[in-house]
Design a protein around this motif. Structure first.
Motif, short mmCIF file in Angstrom:
data_model
loop_
_atom_site.label_atom_id
_atom_site.label_comp_id
_atom_site.label_asym_id
_atom_site.label_seq_id
_atom_site.Cartn_x
_atom_site.Cartn_y
_atom_site.Cartn_z
N ASN A 22 0.82 -1.20 0.00
CA ASN A 22 0.00 0.00 0.00
C ASN A 22 0.86 1.25 0.00
N SER A 23 1.91 1.25 0.78
CA SER A 23 2.80 2.42 0.85
C SER A 23 3.44 2.70 -0.51
N HIS A 24 3.90 1.64 -1.18
CA HIS A 24 4.49 1.81 -2.52
C HIS A 24 3.47 2.36 -3.50
N SER A 25 2.26 1.84 -3.43
CA SER A 25 1.20 2.29 -4.32
C SER A 25 0.89 3.77 -4.07
N GLN A 26 0.81 4.17 -2.82
CA GLN A 26 0.55 5.56 -2.48
C GLN A 26 1.68 6.47 -2.97
N ASP A 27 2.91 6.02 -2.83
CA ASP A 27 4.05 6.80 -3.32
C ASP A 27 3.93 7.06 -4.82
N HIS A 28 3.52 6.04 -5.56
CA HIS A 28 3.36 6.19 -7.02
C HIS A 28 2.25 7.20 -7.34
N VAL A 29 1.15 7.11 -6.62
CA VAL A 29 0.02 8.02 -6.86
C VAL A 29 0.45 9.46 -6.59
N LEU A 59 -6.60 1.71 5.28
CA LEU A 59 -5.72 1.34 6.39
C LEU A 59 -6.51 1.06 7.65
N ASP A 60 -7.55 1.84 7.89
CA ASP A 60 -8.40 1.61 9.05
C ASP A 60 -9.06 0.23 8.95
N GLY A 61 -9.53 -0.12 7.76
CA GLY A 61 -10.14 -1.44 7.55
C GLY A 61 -9.13 -2.56 7.75
N ARG A 86 -7.47 18.20 -5.35
CA ARG A 86 -8.69 17.60 -4.81
C ARG A 86 -8.66 16.08 -4.97
N GLN A 87 -8.24 15.62 -6.15
CA GLN A 87 -8.17 14.18 -6.40
C GLN A 87 -7.16 13.51 -5.48
N GLU A 88 -6.03 14.14 -5.28
CA GLU A 88 -5.01 13.58 -4.40
C GLU A 88 -5.51 13.53 -2.96
N SER A 89 -6.22 14.56 -2.54
CA SER A 89 -6.78 14.58 -1.20
C SER A 89 -7.82 13.46 -1.03
N ALA A 90 -8.65 13.27 -2.05
CA ALA A 90 -9.65 12.19 -2.00
C ALA A 90 -8.96 10.83 -1.94
N LYS A 91 -7.89 10.67 -2.70
CA LYS A 91 -7.14 9.41 -2.69
C LYS A 91 -6.52 9.18 -1.32
N ASP A 92 -6.02 10.23 -0.69
CA ASP A 92 -5.44 10.11 0.64
C ASP A 92 -6.50 9.69 1.66
N THR A 93 -7.69 10.28 1.57
CA THR A 93 -8.79 9.91 2.47
C THR A 93 -9.18 8.46 2.24
N GLU A 94 -9.27 8.06 0.99
CA GLU A 94 -9.60 6.66 0.65
C GLU A 94 -8.55 5.71 1.24
N ASN A 95 -7.29 6.09 1.14
CA ASN A 95 -6.22 5.25 1.67
C ASN A 95 -6.32 5.13 3.19
N LYS A 96 -6.64 6.23 3.85
CA LYS A 96 -6.78 6.17 5.32
C LYS A 96 -7.92 5.25 5.71
N GLN A 97 -9.00 5.26 4.96
CA GLN A 97 -10.11 4.36 5.23
C GLN A 97 -9.69 2.91 4.99
#
Length: 167
Positions: A73-80, A130-132, A117-128
């Motif tokens: 997940n971390s690698h994927s987020q870095d790419h995004v 990680l929570d799951g 905005r898209q990056e912020s939405a992606k960050d929020t999605e990622n936090k959700q």
């Protein structure tokens, strides 16, 4: 059915010796514990160090899988995030050109804001996400702990309203 001795438990499990207790049979044994005489259950548990190894190995596998998921997940987020930065750099480069008009400038700024905005939405999605993942890992660890409690007679303790001094 109340199991009064080891022989009855072995017969119910379909085994001759405790050494032949498979992982599948360990789960069956844990489910049978409430129906066993407490002393018989404790005597059997003393003979089963493999269960502790099995439980430990299960938790280690869960931990490795969790770490692997987090790393991926971390690698994927870095790419995004890198991709969004690159897009904004291109847009900033276009904004730096001297021959662009107001409409094009406004369009480029809007595009930069949209990527933010898209990056912020992606960050929020990622936090959700990680929570799951954290909740699933906690449930897995909790299930393993619950099995251990059941295995060592925890259900007996709970059913009898607490821990007795002769336990």
């Amino acid at each position: 059915m109340g199991y009064k001795n080891e022989a009855e438990v072995k017969k119910a499990l379909g085994i001759d010796t405790w050494r032949s207790l498979s992982k599948d049979k360990v789960f069956q044994f844990a489910a049978m514990m409430p129906d066993m005489d407490r002393e018989v259950a404790l005597k059997i548990i003393e003979q089963l160090p493999e269960y502790t190894k099995f439980l430990t190995a299960s938790l280690e596998i869960l931990e490795r899988e969790h770490e692997s998921t987090l790393t991926s997940n971390s690698h994927s987020q870095d790419h995004v995030h890198r991709a969004y930065r690159e897009i904004r750099e291109v847009l900033k480069g276009k904004l730096g050109q001297e021959d662009i008009g107001w409409e094009e400038t406004r369009y480029l700024i809007e595009q930069m804001m949209e990527t933010a905005r898209q990056e912020s939405a992606k960050d929020t999605e990622n936090k959700q996400f990680l929570d799951g993942i954290f909740k699933k890992a906690a449930i897995g660890a909790g299930a393993a702990a619950a099995m251990a409690i059941a295995f060592v007679g925890g259900r007996y303790i709970l059913q009898n309203g607490g821990m007795s001094e002769d336990l």
